[in-house]
Design a protein around this motif. Structure first.
Motif, PDB file in Angstrom:
ATOM      1  N   LEU A  87       0.834  -1.197   0.000  1.00  0.00           N
ATOM      2  CA  LEU A  87       0.000   0.000   0.000  1.00  0.00           C
ATOM      3  C   LEU A  87       0.873   1.253   0.000  1.00  0.00           C
ATOM      4  N   PRO A  88       0.457   2.288  -0.704  1.00  0.00           N
ATOM      5  CA  PRO A  88       1.234   3.532  -0.718  1.00  0.00           C
ATOM      6  C   PRO A  88       1.260   4.204   0.667  1.00  0.00           C
ATOM      7  N   LYS A  89       2.223   5.060   0.854  1.00  0.00           N
ATOM      8  CA  LYS A  89       2.351   5.793   2.114  1.00  0.00           C
ATOM      9  C   LYS A  89       2.071   7.273   1.886  1.00  0.00           C
ATOM     10  N   LYS A  90       1.585   7.902   2.921  1.00  0.00           N
ATOM     11  CA  LYS A  90       1.351   9.345   2.885  1.00  0.00           C
ATOM     12  C   LYS A  90       1.857   9.911   4.201  1.00  0.00           C
ATOM     13  N   GLY A  91       2.835  10.790   4.117  1.00  0.00           N
ATOM     14  CA  GLY A  91       3.440  11.311   5.329  1.00  0.00           C
ATOM     15  C   GLY A  91       4.151  10.247   6.126  1.00  0.00           C
ATOM     16  N   GLY A  92       4.705   9.250   5.433  1.00  0.00           N
ATOM     17  CA  GLY A  92       5.445   8.189   6.092  1.00  0.00           C
ATOM     18  C   GLY A  92       4.582   7.083   6.663  1.00  0.00           C
ATOM     19  N   LYS A  93       3.265   7.188   6.519  1.00  0.00           N
ATOM     20  CA  LYS A  93       2.363   6.174   7.056  1.00  0.00           C
ATOM     21  C   LYS A  93       1.507   5.584   5.939  1.00  0.00           C
ATOM     22  N   ARG A  94       1.045   4.359   6.158  1.00  0.00           N
ATOM     23  CA  ARG A  94       0.139   3.719   5.205  1.00  0.00           C
ATOM     24  C   ARG A  94      -1.119   4.576   5.053  1.00  0.00           C
ATOM     25  N   ILE A  95      -1.663   4.560   3.880  1.00  0.00           N
ATOM     26  CA  ILE A  95      -2.802   5.444   3.599  1.00  0.00           C
ATOM     27  C   ILE A  95      -4.077   5.044   4.335  1.00  0.00           C
ATOM     28  N   GLY A  96      -4.108   3.845   4.870  1.00  0.00           N
ATOM     29  CA  GLY A  96      -5.312   3.436   5.579  1.00  0.00           C
ATOM     30  C   GLY A  96      -5.210   2.011   6.080  1.00  0.00           C
ATOM     31  N   THR A  97      -6.231   1.595   6.792  1.00  0.00           N
ATOM     32  CA  THR A  97      -6.312   0.231   7.319  1.00  0.00           C
ATOM     33  C   THR A  97      -7.317  -0.555   6.505  1.00  0.00           C
ATOM     34  N   PRO A  98      -6.956  -1.750   6.035  1.00  0.00           N
ATOM     35  CA  PRO A  98      -7.888  -2.512   5.200  1.00  0.00           C
ATOM     36  C   PRO A  98      -9.090  -3.031   5.983  1.00  0.00           C
ATOM     37  N   TYR A  99     -10.222  -3.032   5.325  1.00  0.00           N
ATOM     38  CA  TYR A  99     -11.425  -3.644   5.882  1.00  0.00           C
ATOM     39  C   TYR A  99     -11.402  -5.124   5.484  1.00  0.00           C
ATOM     40  N   THR A 100     -11.457  -5.993   6.482  1.00  0.00           N
ATOM     41  CA  THR A 100     -11.320  -7.434   6.227  1.00  0.00           C
ATOM     42  C   THR A 100     -12.680  -8.098   6.076  1.00  0.00           C
ATOM     43  N   MET A 101     -12.806  -8.914   5.049  1.00  0.00           N
ATOM     44  CA  MET A 101     -14.039  -9.661   4.812  1.00  0.00           C
ATOM     45  C   MET A 101     -13.719 -10.927   4.010  1.00  0.00           C
ATOM     46  N   ARG A 102     -14.722 -11.750   3.848  1.00  0.00           N
ATOM     47  CA  ARG A 102     -14.536 -12.978   3.073  1.00  0.00           C
ATOM     48  C   ARG A 102     -15.716 -13.151   2.129  1.00  0.00           C
ATOM     49  N   VAL A 103     -15.434 -13.608   0.921  1.00  0.00           N
ATOM     50  CA  VAL A 103     -16.507 -13.863  -0.036  1.00  0.00           C
ATOM     51  C   VAL A 103     -16.798 -15.362  -0.063  1.00  0.00           C
ATOM     52  N   PRO A 104     -17.991 -15.744  -0.525  1.00  0.00           N
ATOM     53  CA  PRO A 104     -18.317 -17.171  -0.595  1.00  0.00           C
ATOM     54  C   PRO A 104     -17.441 -17.876  -1.629  1.00  0.00           C
ATOM     55  N   ARG A 105     -17.363 -19.173  -1.521  1.00  0.00           N
ATOM     56  CA  ARG A 105     -16.698 -19.948  -2.559  1.00  0.00           C
ATOM     57  C   ARG A 105     -17.491 -19.839  -3.846  1.00  0.00           C
ATOM     58  N   LYS A 106     -16.761 -19.889  -4.965  1.00  0.00           N
ATOM     59  CA  LYS A 106     -17.364 -19.811  -6.298  1.00  0.00           C
ATOM     60  C   LYS A 106     -18.159 -18.524  -6.505  1.00  0.00           C
ATOM     61  N   CYS A 107     -17.647 -17.438  -5.987  1.00  0.00           N
ATOM     62  CA  CYS A 107     -18.304 -16.140  -6.112  1.00  0.00           C
ATOM     63  C   CYS A 107     -18.234 -15.663  -7.571  1.00  0.00           C
ATOM     64  N   THR A 108     -19.348 -15.304  -8.144  1.00  0.00           N
ATOM     65  CA  THR A 108     -19.416 -14.869  -9.542  1.00  0.00           C
ATOM     66  C   THR A 108     -19.032 -13.393  -9.649  1.00  0.00           C
ATOM     67  N   PRO A 109     -18.815 -12.889 -10.867  1.00  0.00           N
ATOM     68  CA  PRO A 109     -18.553 -11.446 -11.018  1.00  0.00           C
ATOM     69  C   PRO A 109     -19.659 -10.590 -10.403  1.00  0.00           C
ATOM     70  N   LYS A 110     -20.906 -11.009 -10.577  1.00  0.00           N
ATOM     71  CA  LYS A 110     -22.028 -10.277  -9.976  1.00  0.00           C
ATOM     72  C   LYS A 110     -21.913 -10.273  -8.456  1.00  0.00           C
ATOM     73  N   CYS A 111     -21.474 -11.396  -7.907  1.00  0.00           N
ATOM     74  CA  CYS A 111     -21.269 -11.528  -6.464  1.00  0.00           C
ATOM     75  C   CYS A 111     -20.228 -10.516  -5.985  1.00  0.00           C
ATOM     76  N   TYR A 112     -19.123 -10.359  -6.723  1.00  0.00           N
ATOM     77  CA  TYR A 112     -18.094  -9.388  -6.337  1.00  0.00           C
ATOM     78  C   TYR A 112     -18.624  -7.955  -6.452  1.00  0.00           C
ATOM     79  N   GLU A 113     -19.408  -7.720  -7.465  1.00  0.00           N
ATOM     80  CA  GLU A 113     -19.929  -6.363  -7.668  1.00  0.00           C
ATOM     81  C   GLU A 113     -20.933  -5.969  -6.587  1.00  0.00           C
ATOM     82  N   THR A 114     -21.682  -6.941  -6.074  1.00  0.00           N
ATOM     83  CA  THR A 114     -22.697  -6.618  -5.067  1.00  0.00           C
ATOM     84  C   THR A 114     -22.168  -6.714  -3.640  1.00  0.00           C
TER      85      THR A 114
END
Length: 587
Positions: free
Chosen positions: A197-224
Motif C-alpha cells: 500500500l502507498p504511504k502518505k506522510g510516512g504512514k500507510r494510507i489506511g487500514t484494510p477492511y477485512t471480509m470474506r466472499v463465498p466460494r465460487k463467487c461470480t462477477p455479480k457476487c463481487y460487484e454486489t
C-alpha cells in the motif's frame, strides 16, 4: 525228536520271529504312516489361505497394502498362481510416453481486442488485498483468481500475501517463491499491481477492511458484495482466498486466468534452477521418466475417511487424526472407495502403471509427503519399480539446504520436476494434481495419467481371480479418457485450473478427426460469452464439490518425515489450517 524239541523250545520262550521283508517295502509303509499323521494334524489346524500371511484366493483383501513384513510382498502382489505380474512393459499402446494428437493443440491466452487496457478502467484510490490459504498449490489458485477479482472490480491489486500460519508453518513471502517483478510487469496491461500500500506522510494510507466472499463467487457476487465496501472503505482485504471465484467466467477473464497461471507466475531463479537441475539428473538416468504424486499421507487419509485394511491399528491412528476436524460427517469407507473418492495405494498405482505397459526398468520420481505405513507401504511399489527417486535422493543435503526449511519452496521443486516429466501420474485429484494437469494440457497435452479409481475399485477387489493379461486388459480399458489426451474432458468440466479449455486452441483441419471419449456435447453460448454444456463425464469433481482434494495436507514434506513438534503442537497446527467446512459446504 529234534523237530519236537525245537517246537517245544519255541513255545516255552514265547519269542516272536518277524519274517524278513524287503527294505523298500518298509520305507513305503513308514512314509504312508507319516502322511496319515500330517493329514490328521491338518484337520485340527485352520486352512492355509485363512492364515493372516496369505491372501484368500476367492476373497482377496483389496486393501492388502499395509504389510506386516516386506517378505509378504511377493504373495501380496502376485496373489493366486494365475496372477503373475511381468517385469517388462510392452504395452500395445504405441504412444505410451506421449500423445500423438497433442501436436494439433496449443495454448492460446491472449486478450481479445474487446478487452480494455487496465489504465483505462482502473478506479483511483481503490485497493484490493488478498490473504491466500493453504499450501503452495492452493495458494496458487488464490493468486491467479485474485488478479481476476481485481480486474472485475477495476481496482489496484496489492501483491497477495501468502499463508504463513498453515500447518506447514512456511514463513516465505510472495517474493521469496515467485518472481514478483515479472509478475507485476507481465500483467501491467490487465491489472495494476503494486508491492504494498502507498504511504502518505510516512504512514500507510489506511487500514484494510477485512471480509470474506463465498466460494465460487461470480462477477455479480463481487460487484454486489465487495465493490460497495471498496467504494466506502477504499481498501479491502479478502481472507482465506482459495476457490473464491466462479469456475465459469467470460472468455476474456478465463484467458486472463491463464496468463497469470501459465505465464506471470514464475518461480524465483534459485528455485527454478534447482528444479531444472533435478530434471536434468532424472534425464541423465533414462531417456524418459515418470513423476508420481502419491497423495497417501496420514492427514489426508484421515480427512478422506478411507480405509486400507490395516485393522484396528489403522482405525485407531487415522480416527485420532480425524477427530481434529470437529465438523466432519461420519465416513463410510466402502462407499467412498466405490465412488472413486479414495486415492489408490502405492501398490495399486504400481500395478496400474505395469498394466499400462511401463516396465521394471522405468525410472520414477516420487513427490510425496510422509506416506502412511512408511517403507512397508512403499515396498510393493519399489518392488515393481526399483528405480525410485525423490529430490532427497537426487540432490545432496547441502544443495537442498536453502529450501529445506521452507515447505512451499520444497513443494515448488516437486512442482517443477513433475511439470518437466514425460509422464505425470496423479493419485486422485488434489491441488497439485489439478494445477499440473491444467498446465500440462496448456503446454502441449503432455501425458498425464489419473487412475480411474471408481472403475478400478472392483478390479482390484477381484484381481487374484483372473490372469494378469485379463487384469491388464481391463486396466487399459478403464483408463481410456484418463490419460491426458486432447478432448477427453468436456469444456467447462471440473476446475478451470485443471481443464483450461478456453485457453486451448486447435489446428481445426488436422484435429477434425479427433473425437472425445464422451458423447458429443451440446454447447450454449449466451450474450456475455459464458459457455455451458450438458456433461456426463464420470468421476470428476463437480463445481461445488468440496472434499479432501481441496486441501494441501502432506504435499510439501520430505518423503518419510513429519514436521517436528509435540502431539499437542501438531494438533493445534492442524486446527489452525482447517478450512471452515460448514462454509465450504454451504457456499
Amino acid at each position: 525228536m529234534g523237530f519236537q524239541r525245537r517246537r517245544h523250545h519255541h513255545h516255552h520262550d514265547r519269542r516272536w520271529v518277524i519274517p524278513a521283508v524287503p527294505a523298500t517295502y518298509a520305507l513305503s509303509v513308514a512314509a504312508l504312516l507319516l502322511l496319515v499323521v500330517i493329514a490328521f494334524q491338518s484337520l485340527l489346524s485352520p486352512p492355509l489361505p485363512d492364515h493372516p500371511s496369505f491372501p484368500h484366493p476367492r476373497r482377496p483383501n483389496h486393501h492388502s497394502l499395509l504389510l506386516k513384513n516386506p517378505v509378504e510382498l511377493q504373495r501380496n502382489v502376485v496373489g493366486a498362481d494365475t496372477f503373475r505380474v511381468p517385469s517388462g512393459g510392452g504395452s500395445p499402446v504405441s504412444d505410451l510416453w506421449d500423445s500423438k494428437q497433442a501436436k494439433y493443440f496449443y495454448g492460446c491466452s491472449n486478450a481479445s481486442s474487446e478487452f480494455p487496457k487496465a489504465e483505462t478502467i482502473i478506479q483511483p484510490n481503490r485497493y484490493l488485498m488478498i490473504a491466500t490459504s493453504g499450501g503452495l498449490n492452493q495458494q496458487r489458485t488464490g493468486i491467479t483468481d485474485a488478479v481476476v477479482a481485481a480486474r472485475i472490480l477495476n481496482v489496484t491489486l496489492v501483491v497477495p500475501k501468502l499463508d504463513e500460519k498453515s500447518f506447514w508453518k512456511d514463513a516465505s513471502d510472495f517474493a521469496e517463491i515467485f518472481d514478483v517483478d515479472w509478475f507485476i510487469s507481465s500483467l501491467s496491461k490487465d491489472v495494476k499491481i503494486i508491492k504494498q500500500l502507498p504511504k502518505k506522510g510516512g504512514k500507510r494510507i489506511g487500514t484494510p477492511y477485512t471480509m470474506r466472499v463465498p466460494r465460487k463467487c461470480t462477477p455479480k457476487c463481487y460487484e454486489t458484495r465487495v465493490l460497495p465496501v471498496l467504494l466506502k472503505k477504499h481498501i479491502v482485504q479478502l481472507t482465506k482466498f482459495d476457490y473464491r471465484l466462479s469456475n465459469k467466467l467470460e472468455i476474456d477473464l478465463q484467458k486472463l486466468r491463464c496468463r497469470v497461471n501459465y505465464h506471470a507466475l514464475r518461480f524465483t531463479d534459485p528455485i527454478q534452477e534447482m528444479g531444472e537441475g533435478l530434471i536434468h539428473r532424472m534425464k541423465a538416468k533414462s531417456k524418459h521418466f515418470i513423476a508420481l504424486h502419491l497423495r497417501f499421507e496420514p492427514d489426508m487419509l484421515a480427512f478422506s475417511g478411507c480405509y486400507y485394511g490395516g485393522g484396528e491399528k489403522e482405525r485407531t491412528e487415522l480416527g485420532a487424526i480425524r477427530k481434529r476436524w470437529k465438523t466432519l460427517h461420519t465416513s463410510n469407507p466402502d462407499k467412498e472407495r466405490k465412488h472413486g473418492k479414495c486415492p489408490l495405494t502405492p501398490e495399486e498405482v504400481g500395478l496400474v502403471l505395469r498394466a499400462l505397459g511401463f516396465g521394471k526398468d522405468v525410472h520414477i520420481y516420487v513427490a510425496s509427503g510422509e506416506v502412511y505405513g512408511g517403507e512397508e507401504t512403499l515396498a510393493p511399489l519399489k518392488a515393481l519399480f526399483p528405480n525410485f527417486h525423490s529430490k532427497e535422493t537426487l540432490a545432496r543435503k547441502e544443495e537442498l539446504a536453502p529450501f529445506a526449511g521452507f515447505s512451499s519452496r520444497m513443494a515448488a521443486l516437486d512442482f517443477i520436476v513433475c511439470d518437466g516429466s514425460d509422464v505425470f501420474v496423479t493419485n486422485n485429484n488434489g491441488n497439485m494434481a489439478r494445477m499440473l494437469a491444467g498446465r500440462r494440457r496448456y503446454f502441449g497435452h503432455k501425458r498425464t495419467i489419473r487412475p480411474n479409481a471408481k472403475k478400478l475399485y472392483s478390479l482390484f477387489l477381484n484381481r487374484t481371480s483372473m490372469t494378469w493379461d485379463a487384469f491388464a486388459s481391463k486396466v487399459r480399458t478403464y483408463q481410456k479418457g484418463f490419460m491426458g489426451e486432447p478432448k477427453e474432458v468436456r469444456p467447462g468440466r471440473g476446475e478451470f485450473h485443471e481443464n483450461p479449455s478456453t485457453c486451448i486452441c486447435e489446428n481445426s483441419k488436422e484435429a477434425s478427426g479427433i473425437t472425445s471419449r464422451i458423447e458429443p456435447k451440446v454447447e450454449i453460448r449466451n450474450g456475455k460469452g459464458y459457455s455451458s454444456s450438458r456433461e456426463t463425464t464420470e468421476n470428476l469433481p463437480s463445481d461445488e464439490e468440496s472434499d479432501w482434494r481441496d486441501l494441501d495436507y502432506g504435499e510439501n514434506t520430505p518423503l518419510g518425515s513429519l514436521p517436528s513438534g509435540t502431539d499437542q503442537e501438531h494438533d493445534l497446527l492442524i486446527r489452525s489450517e482447517v478450512p471452515d467446512l460448514e462454509e465450504m459446504l454451504s457456499d
